[in-house]
Design a protein around this motif. Structure first.
Motif, PDB file in Angstrom:
ATOM      1  N   ALA A 285      65.156  -8.749  10.994  1.00 34.79           N
ATOM      2  CA  ALA A 285      66.546  -8.030  10.380  1.00 34.79           C
ATOM      3  C   ALA A 285      66.255  -7.836   8.289  1.00 34.79           C
ATOM      4  O   ALA A 285      64.836  -7.819   8.130  1.00 34.79           O
ATOM      5  CB  ALA A 285      66.786  -9.975   9.310  1.00 34.79           C
ATOM      6  N   GLN A 286      66.995  -7.291   8.137  1.00 29.56           N
ATOM      7  CA  GLN A 286      67.183  -5.815   7.656  1.00 29.56           C
ATOM      8  C   GLN A 286      67.882  -5.869   6.512  1.00 29.56           C
ATOM      9  O   GLN A 286      69.211  -6.130   5.779  1.00 29.56           O
ATOM     10  CB  GLN A 286      67.232  -4.568   7.615  1.00 29.56           C
ATOM     11  CG  GLN A 286      66.433  -3.451   8.616  1.00 29.56           C
ATOM     12  CD  GLN A 286      65.023  -3.992   8.029  1.00 29.56           C
ATOM     13  OE1 GLN A 286      65.091  -3.099   6.683  1.00 29.56           O
ATOM     14  NE2 GLN A 286      64.516  -3.330   9.488  1.00 29.56           N
ATOM     15  N   LEU A 287      67.770  -7.454   5.163  1.00 29.41           N
ATOM     16  CA  LEU A 287      68.155  -7.882   4.259  1.00 29.41           C
ATOM     17  C   LEU A 287      68.666  -6.847   2.962  1.00 29.41           C
ATOM     18  O   LEU A 287      67.251  -7.101   1.802  1.00 29.41           O
ATOM     19  CB  LEU A 287      67.967  -8.932   4.044  1.00 29.41           C
ATOM     20  CG  LEU A 287      68.300  -9.914   5.189  1.00 29.41           C
ATOM     21  CD1 LEU A 287      67.286 -11.817   4.931  1.00 29.41           C
ATOM     22  CD2 LEU A 287      68.679 -10.538   5.469  1.00 29.41           C
ATOM     23  N   GLN A 288      68.859  -5.956   2.734  1.00 26.54           N
ATOM     24  CA  GLN A 288      68.872  -5.157   1.403  1.00 26.54           C
ATOM     25  C   GLN A 288      69.827  -5.170   0.583  1.00 26.54           C
ATOM     26  O   GLN A 288      70.035  -4.879  -0.301  1.00 26.54           O
ATOM     27  CB  GLN A 288      69.240  -3.934   2.492  1.00 26.54           C
ATOM     28  CG  GLN A 288      67.801  -3.249   3.554  1.00 26.54           C
ATOM     29  CD  GLN A 288      68.370  -1.729   4.038  1.00 26.54           C
ATOM     30  OE1 GLN A 288      69.242  -1.572   3.315  1.00 26.54           O
ATOM     31  NE2 GLN A 288      66.725  -1.325   4.688  1.00 26.54           N
ATOM     32  N   GLN A 292      74.728  -9.479   4.051  1.00 29.63           N
ATOM     33  CA  GLN A 292      73.701  -9.458   4.765  1.00 29.63           C
ATOM     34  C   GLN A 292      72.399 -10.584   4.708  1.00 29.63           C
ATOM     35  O   GLN A 292      72.622 -11.353   5.670  1.00 29.63           O
ATOM     36  CB  GLN A 292      72.522  -8.118   4.569  1.00 29.63           C
ATOM     37  CG  GLN A 292      72.914  -6.546   5.418  1.00 29.63           C
ATOM     38  CD  GLN A 292      71.801  -5.627   4.850  1.00 29.63           C
ATOM     39  OE1 GLN A 292      71.391  -5.864   4.353  1.00 29.63           O
ATOM     40  NE2 GLN A 292      71.784  -5.612   6.416  1.00 29.63           N
ATOM     41  N   VAL A 293      72.262 -10.751   3.213  1.00 28.90           N
ATOM     42  CA  VAL A 293      72.331 -12.002   3.061  1.00 28.90           C
ATOM     43  C   VAL A 293      72.729 -13.374   3.109  1.00 28.90           C
ATOM     44  O   VAL A 293      72.288 -14.437   3.926  1.00 28.90           O
ATOM     45  CB  VAL A 293      71.782 -12.279   1.236  1.00 28.90           C
ATOM     46  CG1 VAL A 293      70.992 -13.817   0.827  1.00 28.90           C
ATOM     47  CG2 VAL A 293      70.458 -11.469   0.665  1.00 28.90           C
ATOM     48  N   LYS A 383      72.809  -4.274  10.050  1.00 33.58           N
ATOM     49  CA  LYS A 383      73.092  -3.123   9.342  1.00 33.58           C
ATOM     50  C   LYS A 383      72.243  -2.571   8.168  1.00 33.58           C
ATOM     51  O   LYS A 383      71.298  -3.317   7.270  1.00 33.58           O
ATOM     52  CB  LYS A 383      74.655  -2.835   9.542  1.00 33.58           C
ATOM     53  CG  LYS A 383      75.292  -2.954  10.148  1.00 33.58           C
ATOM     54  CD  LYS A 383      76.844  -3.398  10.075  1.00 33.58           C
ATOM     55  CE  LYS A 383      77.978  -2.445  10.791  1.00 33.58           C
ATOM     56  NZ  LYS A 383      79.290  -2.398   9.909  1.00 33.58           N
ATOM     57  N   VAL A 384      72.217  -0.872   8.063  1.00 31.05           N
ATOM     58  CA  VAL A 384      71.386  -0.386   6.990  1.00 31.05           C
ATOM     59  C   VAL A 384      71.842   0.170   6.288  1.00 31.05           C
ATOM     60  O   VAL A 384      72.653   1.357   6.441  1.00 31.05           O
ATOM     61  CB  VAL A 384      70.153  -0.107   7.383  1.00 31.05           C
ATOM     62  CG1 VAL A 384      69.532   0.731   6.952  1.00 31.05           C
ATOM     63  CG2 VAL A 384      69.640  -0.149   8.383  1.00 31.05           C
ATOM     64  N   GLY A 385      72.700  -0.252   4.873  1.00 26.96           N
ATOM     65  CA  GLY A 385      73.183  -0.111   3.732  1.00 26.96           C
ATOM     66  C   GLY A 385      74.201   0.482   3.355  1.00 26.96           C
ATOM     67  O   GLY A 385      74.889   0.771   2.358  1.00 26.96           O
TER      68      GLY A 385
END
Length: 387
Positions: A285-288, A292-293, A383-385
């Motif tokens: 996961a990418q939690l940025q 997303q969290v 997803k990123v960003g």
């Protein structure tokens, strides 16, 4: 920059409107309508038997049984007063949850969009009897409060709150994996250790005071077998999550009397598969961003629902806020309405009328719906960003 006082007043107004509207609904109903299809009959019965974990074993974690016993004693054991006061407490808790939801929604979507989503959330749960006829609303409140405190960089407080949530039901603890991934290492460790410490202290104290009844309480859920889940269909258990009729709350040896058919596929096997899949998703996961969290918390809940040997329709209360916090608005509304209607179709519409012949179709429909929701949550997590 906005006026902080006016912004706080705005949140309080929305929560107050929710509470006032809920009161109007409840005051318009006779006692039977307020009691509805919930579990007040069971809560009241258990509260009248004696002190939880000292006089009786009880299948729930300790926080609600003690609250229920306190309400019972406060009203002198009068059933109608017990129900009305419980409903008032649950409605106040949900009004506070609306406040927390608006705080989180504004963090993710901004002030105007957050307010819109808050009204959508309030309307979805306003007349939903799951919110006042069961105590899951307390666990939902503590889950959102724990998340909010983590967002505000208060990791120890967040952990304590989530630990308390785990003393209502286990679901708030499912927030921990997302926070572990999202927060920096020191804060994540504080959250997790604080939550575990709360659980250890409370359960340890209960066990020290009454080991046999506390142990029976912990083991009792496993004896219920499977119900209203895909695993229940495999096991041939077309029933709700009731205990063996021979079980006595005063006798700890009866807490583990089996109910229904035994599991054809042991839960530990499915836990290895779904739990391992969840750990893999957590690793990837990418939690940025906060949305997303929220999405990963929703995904964790879905994985738990898919794994759990049993399922209760009021569990939809846990998923609704994370759907509305995570997805774009139209998809949020659609998903929220669909999962509420699917669960209402199961209970009370059909099962309360004894139409258990429809249960297999309902379970398959619900499972398929949650699979779709889980896939969409997983897509957001990667997803990123941006959204």
């Amino acid at each position: 920059m906005g006026n902080p006082v006016k912004e706080q007043q705005s949140k309080i107004i929305v929560s107050s409107l929710f509470f006032a509207s809920r009161l109007i609904i409840l005051l318009s109903l006779p006692l039977e309508g307020v009691r509805s299809y919930g579990d007040f009959w069971n809560f009241y019965y258990l509260a009248g038997l004696g002190r939880p974990f000292r006089d009786i074993w009880i299948e729930f974690p300790p926080l609600f049984p003690f609250l229920s016993r306190g309400i019972y004693l406060l009203v002198g054991g009068r059933e109608h007063a017990y129900i009305y006061l419980s409903v008032l407490v649950f409605s106040l808790i949900q009004a506070a949850t609306i406040y927390l939801f608006q705080c989180l929604a504004e963090e993710i979507w901004g002030k105007d969009e957050g307010l819109q989503r808050t009204f959508i959330y309030a309307l979805l749960i306003l007349g939903l009897f799951y919110g006042w006829a069961y105590f899951d609303c307390l666990a939902v409140f503590l889950a959102l409060l724990g998340l909010y405190l983590a967002v505000k960089s208060r990791p120890v407080a967040a952990g304590i709150v989530l630990g308390l949530g785990g003393l209502v039901k286990w679901f708030p603890l499912l927030v921990l994996p997302s926070l572990w991934k999202w927060l920096e290492a020191k804060k994540a460790t504080r959250v997790v250790l604080s939550a575990l410490l709360v659980l250890l202290i409370v359960w340890g104290a209960l066990y020290a005071a009454s080991p046999s009844l506390t142990k029976a309480s912990i083991l009792s859920q496993g004896a219920k077998g499977s119900w209203e889940s895909i695993w229940a269909l495999i096991d041939g258990n077309l029933q709700t999550g009731n205990f063996n009729p021979d079980a006595s709350r005063l006798d700890p040896t009866t807490a583990t009397l089996p109910a229904g058919n035994p599991a054809l596929i042991p839960p530990w096997i499915t836990l290895l598969f779904l739990g391992g899949f969840g750990l893999y998703l957590l690793w990837k996961a990418q939690l940025q961003a906060l949305f997303q969290v929220s999405a990963f918390i929703g995904l964790t809940l879905v994985l738990f629902f898919l794994w759990s040997p049993g399922y209760s329709p009021q569990w939809v209360l846990y998923l609704i806020p994370f759907i509305l916090l995570s997805f774009e608005k139209k998809r949020s509304i659609l998903l929220g309405l669909v999962i509420v209607l699917v669960n209402l179709l199961e209970w009370p519409l059909l099962l309360s009328r004894g139409m258990f012949q429809f249960l297999p179709g309902l379970v398959i429909l619900r499972t398929f719906t949650y699979l779709i929701v889980g896939l969409w949550f997983a897509e957001l997590v990667q997803k990123v960003g941006d959204r």
